[in-house]
Design an enzyme around this catalytic site. Structure first.
Site, short mmCIF file in Angstrom:
data_model
loop_
_atom_site.label_atom_id
_atom_site.label_comp_id
_atom_site.label_asym_id
_atom_site.label_seq_id
_atom_site.Cartn_x
_atom_site.Cartn_y
_atom_site.Cartn_z
N CYS A 1 76.65 127.65 22.51
CA CYS A 1 77.48 127.05 21.45
C CYS A 1 78.24 125.88 22.07
CB CYS A 1 78.39 128.08 20.80
SG CYS A 1 79.59 128.87 21.90
N ASN B 1 81.65 127.97 24.32
CA ASN B 1 81.30 129.21 25.04
C ASN B 1 82.49 130.19 25.11
OD1 ASN B 1 80.11 130.23 28.34
ND2 ASN B 1 79.49 130.99 26.37
N CYS C 1 83.59 131.51 21.67
CA CYS C 1 83.57 132.24 20.39
C CYS C 1 82.18 132.77 20.06
CB CYS C 1 84.06 131.33 19.26
SG CYS C 1 85.79 130.83 19.44
N ARG C 2 81.26 131.92 19.66
CA ARG C 2 79.98 132.39 19.12
C ARG C 2 79.01 132.87 20.18
NH1 ARG C 2 78.92 126.94 16.06
NH2 ARG C 2 80.07 126.28 17.91
N SER C 3 78.71 132.04 21.19
CA SER C 3 77.65 132.45 22.13
C SER C 3 78.05 133.64 23.02
CB SER C 3 77.16 131.26 22.97
OG SER C 3 78.17 130.70 23.78
N ASP D 1 81.41 127.49 13.24
CA ASP D 1 82.37 127.61 14.35
C ASP D 1 83.67 128.21 13.81
OD1 ASP D 1 84.06 127.31 16.44
OD2 ASP D 1 83.52 125.24 16.86
P1 4NP Z 1 82.49 128.10 20.15
O1 4NP Z 1 83.85 127.62 19.43
O2 4NP Z 1 81.62 126.86 20.28
O3 4NP Z 1 81.91 129.08 19.20
O4 4NP Z 1 82.91 128.68 21.48
C1 4NP Z 1 84.64 126.58 19.95
C2 4NP Z 1 85.69 126.90 20.78
C3 4NP Z 1 86.49 125.88 21.27
C4 4NP Z 1 86.24 124.57 20.93
C5 4NP Z 1 85.17 124.28 20.11
C6 4NP Z 1 84.37 125.28 19.62
N1 4NP Z 1 87.07 123.54 21.42
O5 4NP Z 1 86.87 122.38 21.03
O6 4NP Z 1 87.98 123.79 22.21
#
Ligand code: 4NP
Length: 169
Positions: A17, A20, A22-24, A137
């Site tokens: 994702c 790294n 939340c989702r993955s 997200d």
């Molecule tokens: P993820 O979510 O891609 O599912 O881990 C996010 C977590 C943090 C950020 C973006 C997406 N960020 O921009 O900090």
């Protein structure tokens, strides 16, 4: 099931994702958990990574860990960034959480034939248009986004394992 080293005859899967956190990491945790429940852990390696570097070295978002724990799924991931020098050789399958992650992976040089969208494995979405296959997200949203993501990832991971196990037979 995660980690480095020669993968031998194991199928190695990398979940990707943006951050790294939340989702993955949740997809990785679910994959490890469901593979163990099916008694097939020894057939797979799983890891997760982000295309971005903001959270490298940190555990998953507390909301991710909480939703995993609520369903009995540990999420032990420590965030790392995708490493094009090693990941695109090491992993048999690279599973992007959304179309933007996929574009970023392809721009980094990931082999197109090994990159798939996570929700393309959800059997209930067979035939759906690609625009309906993003795992949203949840980072900036309210907490309930994490439950929604969990439900999407559960169906997709079940479908992914089903497909991988059938391919190995
Ligand atoms: P993820 O979510 O891609 O599912 O881990 C996010 C977590 C943090 C950020 C973006 C997406 N960020 O921009 O900090």
């Amino acid at each position: 099931m995660s980690g480095a080293g020669a993968k031998g005859d194991r199928t190695a899967v990398l979940f990707v994702c943006l951050g790294n956190i939340c989702r993955s990491p949740l997809a990785e945790g679910l994959f490890v958990h469901l593979a163990a429940r099916l008694g097939v852990s020894d057939r797979f390696e799983a890891d997760s990574a982000g295309t971005g570097a903001w959270h490298v070295g940190r555990p998953a978002d507390p909301r991710t860990i909480a939703v995993g724990l609520a369903h009995g799924v540990p999420v032990p991931s420590i965030a790392r960034q995708v490493d094009p020098r090693t990941d695109f050789e090491r992993f048999d399958l690279i599973v992007a959480m959304d179309r933007s992650n996929r574009t970023d992976l392809l721009d980094l040089g990931a082999p197109r034939e090994r990159v798939r969208l996570m929700r393309s494995y959800d059997p209930s979405l067979a035939g759906a248009s690609e625009s309906g296959l993003d795992v949203p997200d949840p980072y900036l949203g309210r907490g309930d986004g994490f439950e929604l993501v969990y439900a999407m990832l559960l169906r997709s991971t079940e479908g992914l394992l089903d497909e991988l196990l059938r391919a190995r037979r």
